[in-house]
Scaffold this motif. Structure first.
Motif, PDB file in Angstrom:
ATOM      1  N   ALA A 199       0.826  -1.211   0.000  1.00 47.37           N
ATOM      2  CA  ALA A 199       0.000   0.000   0.000  1.00 47.37           C
ATOM      3  C   ALA A 199       0.861   1.262   0.000  1.00 47.37           C
ATOM      4  O   ALA A 199       0.406   2.325  -0.403  1.00 47.37           O
ATOM      5  N   CYS A 200       2.098   1.127   0.473  1.00 43.65           N
ATOM      6  CA  CYS A 200       3.018   2.281   0.454  1.00 43.65           C
ATOM      7  C   CYS A 200       3.732   2.380  -0.880  1.00 43.65           C
ATOM      8  O   CYS A 200       4.674   3.171  -1.030  1.00 43.65           O
ATOM      9  N   GLY A 201       3.366   1.526  -1.819  1.00 48.83           N
ATOM     10  CA  GLY A 201       3.951   1.612  -3.154  1.00 48.83           C
ATOM     11  C   GLY A 201       5.238   0.826  -3.309  1.00 48.83           C
ATOM     12  O   GLY A 201       5.975   1.005  -4.273  1.00 48.83           O
ATOM     13  N   ARG A 202       5.547  -0.049  -2.358  1.00 51.05           N
ATOM     14  CA  ARG A 202       6.779  -0.840  -2.481  1.00 51.05           C
ATOM     15  C   ARG A 202       6.481  -2.179  -3.134  1.00 51.05           C
ATOM     16  O   ARG A 202       5.402  -2.750  -2.937  1.00 51.05           O
ATOM     17  N   SER A 203       7.470  -2.677  -3.897  1.00 44.21           N
ATOM     18  CA  SER A 203       7.295  -4.009  -4.461  1.00 44.21           C
ATOM     19  C   SER A 203       7.768  -5.028  -3.423  1.00 44.21           C
ATOM     20  O   SER A 203       8.780  -4.832  -2.739  1.00 44.21           O
ATOM     21  N   VAL A 204       6.993  -6.107  -3.291  1.00 41.30           N
ATOM     22  CA  VAL A 204       7.217  -7.062  -2.198  1.00 41.30           C
ATOM     23  C   VAL A 204       7.217  -8.491  -2.733  1.00 41.30           C
ATOM     24  O   VAL A 204       6.375  -8.856  -3.546  1.00 41.30           O
ATOM     25  N   THR A 205       8.171  -9.305  -2.270  1.00 41.02           N
ATOM     26  CA  THR A 205       8.146 -10.748  -2.529  1.00 41.02           C
ATOM     27  C   THR A 205       8.161 -11.455  -1.175  1.00 41.02           C
ATOM     28  O   THR A 205       8.789 -10.972  -0.228  1.00 41.02           O
ATOM     29  N   ALA A 251      14.186 -12.040  -5.884  1.00 40.07           N
ATOM     30  CA  ALA A 251      13.724 -10.680  -5.569  1.00 40.07           C
ATOM     31  C   ALA A 251      14.713  -9.640  -6.078  1.00 40.07           C
ATOM     32  O   ALA A 251      14.319  -8.591  -6.595  1.00 40.07           O
ATOM     33  N   ARG A 252      16.020  -9.956  -5.948  1.00 34.16           N
ATOM     34  CA  ARG A 252      17.041  -9.005  -6.430  1.00 34.16           C
ATOM     35  C   ARG A 252      16.987  -8.893  -7.950  1.00 34.16           C
ATOM     36  O   ARG A 252      17.108  -7.804  -8.504  1.00 34.16           O
ATOM     37  N   ALA A 253      16.791 -10.040  -8.592  1.00 32.33           N
ATOM     38  CA  ALA A 253      16.748 -10.041 -10.062  1.00 32.33           C
ATOM     39  C   ALA A 253      15.584  -9.188 -10.555  1.00 32.33           C
ATOM     40  O   ALA A 253      15.647  -8.603 -11.634  1.00 32.33           O
ATOM     41  N   LYS A 254      14.521  -9.152  -9.730  1.00 37.76           N
ATOM     42  CA  LYS A 254      13.343  -8.392 -10.170  1.00 37.76           C
ATOM     43  C   LYS A 254      13.266  -7.018  -9.518  1.00 37.76           C
ATOM     44  O   LYS A 254      12.201  -6.387  -9.526  1.00 37.76           O
ATOM     45  N   ASP A 255      14.374  -6.613  -8.901  1.00 38.03           N
ATOM     46  CA  ASP A 255      14.438  -5.272  -8.294  1.00 38.03           C
ATOM     47  C   ASP A 255      13.346  -5.034  -7.261  1.00 38.03           C
ATOM     48  O   ASP A 255      12.786  -3.928  -7.199  1.00 38.03           O
ATOM     49  N   GLN A 256      13.037  -6.033  -6.496  1.00 42.86           N
ATOM     50  CA  GLN A 256      11.978  -5.871  -5.499  1.00 42.86           C
ATOM     51  C   GLN A 256      12.506  -5.032  -4.328  1.00 42.86           C
ATOM     52  O   GLN A 256      13.687  -5.121  -3.962  1.00 42.86           O
ATOM     53  N   ASP A 257      11.643  -4.235  -3.747  1.00 47.87           N
ATOM     54  CA  ASP A 257      12.067  -3.395  -2.621  1.00 47.87           C
ATOM     55  C   ASP A 257      12.200  -4.200  -1.330  1.00 47.87           C
ATOM     56  O   ASP A 257      13.099  -3.975  -0.537  1.00 47.87           O
ATOM     57  N   ILE A 258      11.250  -5.115  -1.137  1.00 48.63           N
ATOM     58  CA  ILE A 258      11.198  -5.828   0.147  1.00 48.63           C
ATOM     59  C   ILE A 258      11.056  -7.329  -0.086  1.00 48.63           C
ATOM     60  O   ILE A 258      10.207  -7.765  -0.868  1.00 48.63           O
TER      61      ILE A 258
END
Ligand SMILES: Nc1nc2c(ncn2[C@@H]2O[C@H](COP(=O)(O)OP(=O)(O)OP(=O)(O)O)[C@@H](O)[C@H]2O)c(=O)[nH]1
Length: 378
Positions: A199-205, A251-258
């Motif tokens: 909801a804060c706009g971060r990408s999450v895995t 997650a790193r490969a997909k540039d995830q924030d969290i």
């Protein structure tokens, strides 16, 4: 032959008892296996996220857009109300203050105050410290009645205010690892956090690192569906460190924030299980020396003073960086937050005051103390 019967029956009974003991001790050793839990219905929604087509379909849960919810619909007022309602049982212990704090700071009053603190599970050490600090203020300022009440509130706020510190994600993929004993609320908290970060706009895995409890992966996938985020999982029994390591790579490969990593519940006094957790941390560091960026120790407030020993041993094993105090709504032992604050000074990142997503609240020291001192019927 007939004379042999009593021996045979005795032998059989002995074998049954032995088998039961062995089974019980295995259960104590392994991360215990709580009953399958229902995933609470989300009252808060988060915009669903599309699944990356490049992702391994076998290892990632499908994202279901059917359950959209809206975090923005939870107003700050209702958050405050939820906090007050959630803390109502601990507040009950403080409710007697009004009647007690009528006049001078007598020995009887001191005893009654200490009793109230102990009832809300501050524990002996923290209660003694609070009373000592209160005495100094009362004597210095000649306080009576309501003045003593305000001073007590100020002392408690002084103790817990330094614990109010939000986790600020840095650049790159931030690994947040959940640790704690069985049933403390790790998976549920992780699910709520996924929705809140999203909801804060971060990408999450999500990483399904609880490979011990069969239902844990399903539970996590349900939260992932709800939050609209992917989850990396392997079969039950897989090596937790390897699941979380792979999840970090993805997650790193997909540039995830969290990356939110679940782990199996474990009793803090089981050395080999704690070693397993240290291994997860060691393995993650091979990929990113700063990982995990946050180790969240999830403590069930209802365990009261046992939470202190949990914090001690988990900190020693994996370097806890933040605490989540769950299930405050179900206990009168919320005072343990002050004991933890005094003993460890660790940030209390969130508190859980119910099962809904919005019931996981960022910790606010002032709001927490205010809620405790609300009249019982407010
Ligand atoms: N009332 C209430 N229930 C909560 C809260 N947080 C978690 N729960 C409930 O606690 C139960 C256990 O939560 P889980 O998230 O499965 O606990 P866990 O630590 O992952 O459990 P293990 O995987 O066995 O270690 C679930 O029924 C949750 O809904 C809270 O703040 N308040």
């Amino acid at each position: 032959m007939e004379q042999g019967w009593p021996y045979a029956v005795g032998l059989l009974a002995g074998a049954v008892v032995l088998a039961l003991i062995v089974r019980a001790s295995k259960k104590m050793d392994a991360p215990s296996e709580p009953a399958l839990k229902t995933v609470p219905a989300a009252k808060v929604a988060v915009a669903p996220k599309a699944v990356d087509a490049s992702a391994d379909p076998a290892s990632e849960a499908p994202v279901d857009a059917a359950d959209p919810v809206d975090l923005a619909t939870v107003s700050p007022v209702s958050l405050g109300e939820r906090l007050k309602t959630g803390l109502s049982r601990t507040r009950g212990a403080f409710a007697g203050l009004g009647a007690v704090l009528q006049g001078d700071f007598t020995d009887e009053l001191e005893e009654e105050l200490e009793e109230i603190l102990l009832t809300s599970d501050l524990g002996m050490q923290a209660s003694t410290e609070v009373m000592a600090r209160l005495r100094v203020r009362v004597e210095r300022d000649g306080l009576k009645g309501d003045g003593i009440r305000d001073a007590l509130k100020a002392v408690l706020l002084d103790i817990i205010a330094p614990c109010e510190a939000a986790f600020e994600p840095g650049p790159g993929t931030n690994v947040v690892m959940m640790v704690g004993i069985n049933g403390a609320g790790k998976t549920t908290t992780l699910g709520k956090l996924a929705a809140q970060h999203k909801a804060c706009g971060r990408s999450v895995t999500l990483a399904a690192g609880d490979t011990f409890r069969a239902a844990a992966v399903e539970q996590l996938k349900a939260w992932a569906d709800r939050a609209g985020v992917p989850v990396i999982a392997q079969d039950t029994g897989a090596d937790s460190a390897s699941v979380i390591f792979d999840a970090l790579a993805s997650a790193r490969a997909k540039d995830q924030d969290i990356l939110l990593a679940d782990t199996a519940g474990r009793l803090q006094n089981k050395d080999h299980l704690m070693d397993e957790l240290s291994k997860v941390v060691r393995v993650l560091k091979k990929q990113d020396a700063n990982a995990p960026h946050e180790v969240l120790l999830v403590l069930d407030a209802g365990t009261g003073q046992n939470a202190i020993s949990q914090a001690e041993l988990f900190t020693r094993a994996v370097g806890v960086t933040g605490i989540v105090l769950t299930k405050l709504d179900g206990t009168a032992k919320g005072g343990v937050a002050f004991a933890i604050a005094l003993k460890f000074g660790l940030p209390i990142r969130y508190i859980g005051v119910g099962e809904g997503i919005e019931d996981l609240q960022a910790f606010s020291a002032q709001a927490f103390v205010d809620a405790l001192f609300e009249p019982a019927n407010a």
